[in-house]
Design a protein around this motif. Structure first.
Motif, PDB file in Angstrom:
ATOM      1  N   GLY A   1       0.829  -1.207   0.000  1.00 49.27           N
ATOM      2  CA  GLY A   1       0.000   0.000   0.000  1.00 49.27           C
ATOM      3  C   GLY A   1       0.863   1.256   0.000  1.00 49.27           C
ATOM      4  O   GLY A   1       0.416   2.334  -0.411  1.00 49.27           O
TER       5      GLY A   1
ATOM      6  N   ALA B   1      -8.962  -3.700  -2.384  1.00 45.80           N
ATOM      7  CA  ALA B   1      -8.658  -2.550  -1.533  1.00 45.80           C
ATOM      8  C   ALA B   1      -9.921  -1.769  -1.200  1.00 45.80           C
ATOM      9  O   ALA B   1     -10.785  -1.593  -2.047  1.00 45.80           O
TER      10      ALA B   1
ATOM     11  N   PRO C   1      -4.831   3.456  -2.466  1.00 46.87           N
ATOM     12  CA  PRO C   1      -3.694   3.854  -1.630  1.00 46.87           C
ATOM     13  C   PRO C   1      -2.983   5.074  -2.255  1.00 46.87           C
ATOM     14  O   PRO C   1      -2.500   5.012  -3.379  1.00 46.87           O
ATOM     15  N   ARG C   2      -2.993   6.169  -1.503  1.00 45.29           N
ATOM     16  CA  ARG C   2      -2.450   7.430  -2.019  1.00 45.29           C
ATOM     17  C   ARG C   2      -1.004   7.325  -2.529  1.00 45.29           C
ATOM     18  O   ARG C   2      -0.673   7.884  -3.581  1.00 45.29           O
TER      19      ARG C   2
ATOM     20  N   SER D   1      -1.529  -0.561   5.718  1.00 44.07           N
ATOM     21  CA  SER D   1      -1.959   0.817   6.019  1.00 44.07           C
ATOM     22  C   SER D   1      -3.137   1.294   5.185  1.00 44.07           C
ATOM     23  O   SER D   1      -3.946   2.081   5.657  1.00 44.07           O
ATOM     24  N   TYR D   2      -3.261   0.872   3.931  1.00 47.77           N
ATOM     25  CA  TYR D   2      -4.374   1.320   3.097  1.00 47.77           C
ATOM     26  C   TYR D   2      -5.358   0.186   2.825  1.00 47.77           C
ATOM     27  O   TYR D   2      -6.208   0.291   1.958  1.00 47.77           O
TER      28      TYR D   2
END
Ligand code: SAH
Length: 216
Positions: free
Chosen positions: A137, A155, A159-160, A210-211
């Protein structure tokens, strides 16, 4: 009786992939060549070319052949492109990308799977592939920017960091949505920003980290 893997591969490509409308010649050729049965455990070899995902241990799966073809074609890669894959799993999708002559960085969070995938990819002689262990991510900053990014786990959000690591004209393909059913989304970075397309429904194991989804 021993299964004729070459025949099984040919049928997989014509009946599961071409018949469902995927005609990208390079993708079809790559999938005709790659011994998919190398990427599953011995007990499942005879089912390696079936029209289904299969378990690869650690509660993960090797994706259905059609889904691999669909996602690879959607990435629109050309030889020499830099490609990031999130979720190495068995390494089969990684091999399909490698056959297209791109440079692949593939990130897997489960070290045991990464190790096995590295082994098989090495056995098959791919030198344009690098398997890393980590939270995909977050992308893989050392190889950025990427012409194409593929996420092979479902997802809950985009994810940025992946958007940040996408090159101009780059394509990001990911399954996104509810935990059991997702939509395959393609984002393309153009001069006017990001364009989004929906490529159909799909079902993937969860993206963690994290994402991704919580551990449960
Ligand atoms: N392309 C693979 C699909 C594997 S399934 C194949 O065809 O074999 C998805 C994989 O994503 C699993 O191996 C899972 O461990 C991995 N994964 C899930 N969350 C991840 C994350 N945050 N970072 C890296 N890999 C992740």
């Amino acid at each position: 009786m021993a299964v004729d893997h070459e025949l099984a591969r040919e049928r997989m490509v014509s009946e599961q992939i071409q018949a469902r409308g995927i005609h990208d010649a390079a993708v079809l050729e790559a999938m005709r060549r790659i011994p998919r049965h190398f990427f599953v455990e011995a007990a499942l070899r005879e089912r390696a070319y079936d029209d289904t995902p299969l378990p690869i241990g650690e509660r993960q799966t090797i994706s259905q052949p059609y889904m691999v073809a669909l996602m690879t074609a959607a990435l629109e890669v050309r030889a020499g492109d830099r490609v990031l894959e999130i979720g190495t799993g068995s390494g089969y999708q990684t091999a399909v990308l490698a056959e297209l002559g791109v440079r692949v960085v593939s990130v897997e969070r489960i070290a045991g799977l990464a190790e096995r995938a590295r082994h098989v990819l090495g056995l098959l002689g791919y030198t344009n592939v690098c398997v890393e262990v980590g939270d995909g991510g977050l992308g893989w900053i050392a190889g950025a920017p990427y012409d194409a990014i593929l996420v092979t786990a479902g997802a809950p959000q985009i994810p940025r960091p992946l958007l940040e690591q996408l090159a101009p004209d780059g394509r990001l393909v990911l399954p996104m949505g509810e935990d059991e059913l997702q939509t395959l989304v393609r984002l393309r970075r153009g001069a006017d920003g990001l364009a989004e397309e929906y490529l159909g429904e799909c079902r993937f194991v969860k993206l963690r980290g994290s994402y991704g989804w919580d551990e449960s």
